[in-house]
Design a protein around this motif. Structure first.
Motif, mmCIF file in Angstrom:
data_model
loop_
_atom_site.group_PDB
_atom_site.id
_atom_site.type_symbol
_atom_site.label_atom_id
_atom_site.label_comp_id
_atom_site.label_asym_id
_atom_site.label_seq_id
_atom_site.Cartn_x
_atom_site.Cartn_y
_atom_site.Cartn_z
ATOM 1 N N THR A 126 -5.191 5.175 0.127
ATOM 2 C CA THR A 126 -4.789 3.769 0.207
ATOM 3 C C THR A 126 -3.654 3.531 -0.792
ATOM 4 N N SER A 127 -2.438 3.677 -0.309
ATOM 5 C CA SER A 127 -1.262 3.507 -1.158
ATOM 6 C C SER A 127 -0.035 3.314 -0.284
ATOM 7 N N ASP A 128 1.015 2.746 -0.879
ATOM 8 C CA ASP A 128 2.238 2.604 -0.107
ATOM 9 C C ASP A 128 2.947 3.953 -0.033
ATOM 10 N N LEU A 129 4.052 4.002 0.704
ATOM 11 C CA LEU A 129 4.753 5.260 0.929
ATOM 12 C C LEU A 129 5.126 5.952 -0.369
ATOM 13 N N PHE A 130 5.561 5.181 -1.367
ATOM 14 C CA PHE A 130 6.084 5.774 -2.592
ATOM 15 C C PHE A 130 4.988 6.265 -3.534
ATOM 16 N N ALA A 131 3.803 5.679 -3.431
ATOM 17 C CA ALA A 131 2.685 6.111 -4.275
ATOM 18 C C ALA A 131 1.869 7.216 -3.625
ATOM 19 N N THR A 132 2.134 7.489 -2.352
ATOM 20 C CA THR A 132 1.420 8.565 -1.651
ATOM 21 C C THR A 132 2.168 9.875 -1.902
ATOM 22 N N GLN A 133 1.512 10.793 -2.588
ATOM 23 C CA GLN A 133 2.157 12.057 -2.940
ATOM 24 C C GLN A 133 2.368 12.926 -1.706
ATOM 25 N N ASP A 134 3.403 13.766 -1.744
ATOM 26 C CA ASP A 134 3.713 14.624 -0.595
ATOM 27 C C ASP A 134 2.522 15.472 -0.158
ATOM 28 N N PRO A 135 1.797 16.112 -1.099
ATOM 29 C CA PRO A 135 0.619 16.894 -0.680
ATOM 30 C C PRO A 135 -0.456 16.037 -0.010
ATOM 31 N N GLN A 136 -0.558 14.760 -0.413
ATOM 32 C CA GLN A 136 -1.528 13.865 0.218
ATOM 33 C C GLN A 136 -1.137 13.553 1.660
ATOM 34 N N ILE A 137 0.158 13.360 1.892
ATOM 35 C CA ILE A 137 0.635 13.120 3.258
ATOM 36 C C ILE A 137 0.351 14.346 4.119
ATOM 37 N N GLU A 138 0.641 15.524 3.584
ATOM 38 C CA GLU A 138 0.410 16.758 4.331
ATOM 39 C C GLU A 138 -1.064 16.940 4.653
ATOM 40 N N LYS A 139 -1.921 16.683 3.661
ATOM 41 C CA LYS A 139 -3.358 16.859 3.884
ATOM 42 C C LYS A 139 -3.889 15.856 4.902
ATOM 43 N N VAL A 179 -1.468 -1.051 9.591
ATOM 44 C CA VAL A 179 -1.884 -1.814 8.423
ATOM 45 C C VAL A 179 -1.022 -1.369 7.239
ATOM 46 N N PRO A 180 -0.438 -2.307 6.489
ATOM 47 C CA PRO A 180 0.339 -1.910 5.317
ATOM 48 C C PRO A 180 -0.509 -1.137 4.306
ATOM 49 N N PHE A 181 0.113 -0.191 3.640
ATOM 50 C CA PHE A 181 -0.496 0.629 2.595
ATOM 51 C C PHE A 181 -1.501 1.645 3.125
ATOM 52 N N LEU A 182 -1.412 1.892 4.438
ATOM 53 C CA LEU A 182 -2.151 2.991 5.074
ATOM 54 C C LEU A 182 -1.182 3.759 5.982
ATOM 55 N N PHE A 225 -14.782 5.119 1.313
ATOM 56 C CA PHE A 225 -13.459 5.748 1.285
ATOM 57 C C PHE A 225 -12.360 4.733 0.977
ATOM 58 N N ILE A 226 -12.490 3.515 1.538
ATOM 59 C CA ILE A 226 -11.552 2.440 1.262
ATOM 60 C C ILE A 226 -12.269 1.395 0.414
ATOM 61 N N LYS A 227 -11.684 1.066 -0.730
ATOM 62 C CA LYS A 227 -12.344 0.196 -1.693
ATOM 63 C C LYS A 227 -12.099 -1.280 -1.374
ATOM 64 N N ASN A 228 -13.196 -2.024 -1.341
ATOM 65 C CA ASN A 228 -13.180 -3.479 -1.156
ATOM 66 C C ASN A 228 -12.407 -3.936 0.088
ATOM 67 N N ALA A 291 -5.306 -1.060 -3.118
ATOM 68 C CA ALA A 291 -4.282 -0.060 -2.820
ATOM 69 C C ALA A 291 -3.372 0.129 -4.026
ATOM 70 N N VAL A 292 -2.799 1.316 -4.127
ATOM 71 C CA VAL A 292 -1.841 1.635 -5.183
ATOM 72 C C VAL A 292 -0.432 1.408 -4.640
ATOM 73 N N ILE A 293 0.358 0.602 -5.340
ATOM 74 C CA ILE A 293 1.718 0.292 -4.902
ATOM 75 C C ILE A 293 2.703 0.998 -5.822
ATOM 76 N N GLY A 294 3.485 1.899 -5.269
ATOM 77 C CA GLY A 294 4.451 2.662 -6.069
ATOM 78 C C GLY A 294 5.830 2.039 -6.101
ATOM 79 N N TYR A 295 6.132 1.187 -5.115
ATOM 80 C CA TYR A 295 7.481 0.584 -5.063
ATOM 81 C C TYR A 295 7.612 -0.512 -6.096
ATOM 82 N N LYS A 296 8.696 -0.479 -6.828
ATOM 83 C CA LYS A 296 8.990 -1.504 -7.824
ATOM 84 C C LYS A 296 10.347 -2.126 -7.513
#
Length: 300
Positions: A126-139, A179-182, A225-228, A291-296
């Motif tokens: 549960t994170s936006d594109l920038f907070a989702t690490q490349d290995p997480q996307i692959e997995k 859904v945003p952030f997924l 798996f998804i919080k709150n 969700a974790v938001i990496g974009y600033k």
């Protein structure tokens, strides 16, 4: 013009088949027996996979349980044995193609040909594109999509040979709407739904209609798996409710299962309503979760 005229000629069939579908809504569907069937469930060490294993155990199926978590799979296996089922448990990493293929060979040698395959294993970040690490996307894609290809390639040939079997794809409503952030999760579940639909048509083209297919598409489930999570569509689904719908769908050979069932109507609306109205509707549905938001932005 020729296509339009040919389409108009199909109108009587549309009316007949629509009436047939309406009548079938009021006729109880016959449930098939799965006694003695070899059922393989991925991600069976917890959540939906575990509860699905329990239901098949009650129906006297022979169970093959896969999960990356050794402790979880052993707990599931123990309960299934208590329920009277014959159980074979394997620790398998569904993000690893070679592990899937080697484990499939063991299953064929030690248990036999799988006749019902439940591709349930899944991961979500549960994170936006920038907070989702490349290995997480692959997995996400390795487990939620590619694993379905490898398990199906391993076990489908025997089903096609006998023209008997069932491939179950556990997807999500996120495989029909976004859904945003997924971002990674939605993309992988769209692919899983596409896999199910394409496989269904391919089996029909190959005249192997004895091999059935089912796709499960639930809303948020209370598995941790998804919080709150929250949405105005209703409370978060309990795993037992989802598994009841899944088992009913498998036993009555439904192709697509939505939980809650009215979500199928929303999917139709999304394809016909104006875009601006859909934006307002999504605000009213108000999907939320941690969700974790990496974009600033520059202002932050």
């Amino acid at each position: 013009m020729k296509f339009l005229l040919n389409s108009l000629l199909l109108l009587p069939l549309l009316i007949i088949f629509s009436l047939e579908s309406l009548v079938k809504l009021f006729i109880p569907k016959k449930r098939k027996s799965v006694t003695g069937e070899i059922v393989l469930i991925t991600g069976a060490g917890h959540g939906i996979g575990r509860l699905t294993a329990y239901e098949f155990a009650k129906l006297k199926s022979k169970l093959v349980l896969w999960d990356i978590n050794k402790h979880g799979i052993e707990e599931t296996a123990a309960e299934c044995k208590r329920l009277g089922a014959r159980v074979h448990a394997y620790v398998v990493d569904c993000s690893n193609r070679e592990d899937i293929y080697s484990s499939a060979k063991k299953v064929k040698a030690e248990v036999g040909d799988v006749s019902i395959l439940v591709n349930n294993a899944g991961v979500v970040y549960t994170s936006d594109l920038f907070a989702t690490q490349d290995p997480q996307i692959e997995k996400t894609f390795e487990v939620n999509v590619l694993a379905h290809f490898w398990t199906t390639k391993a076990f489908l040939p025997a089903m096609m040979e006998s023209n008997h079997g069932h491939i179950v794809t556990v997807a999500s409503l996120a495989g029909h709407t976004v859904v945003p952030f997924l971002l990674a999760y939605c993309s992988s579940k769209f692919a899983a739904v596409g896999f199910h639909k394409a496989l269904t048509d391919e089996l029909a083209a190959l005249k192997r209609t004895g091999v059935k297919t089912t796709c499960l598409c639930p809303n948020f489930i209370n598995t941790g798996f998804i919080k709150n999570p929250s949405t105005s569509l209703g409370p978060t689904l309990e795993p037992e409710q989802v598994v009841n719908s899944l088992m009913d769908g498998i036993l009555t050979e439904q192709k697509m299962i939505f939980v809650p069932s009215f979500a199928s109507f929303l999917m139709v609306l999304e394809r016909v309503l104006p875009e601006r109205f859909l934006a307002v509707l999504k605000q009213k549905i108000n999907v939320r979760f941690d969700a974790v938001i990496g974009y600033k932005s520059k202002g932050q």
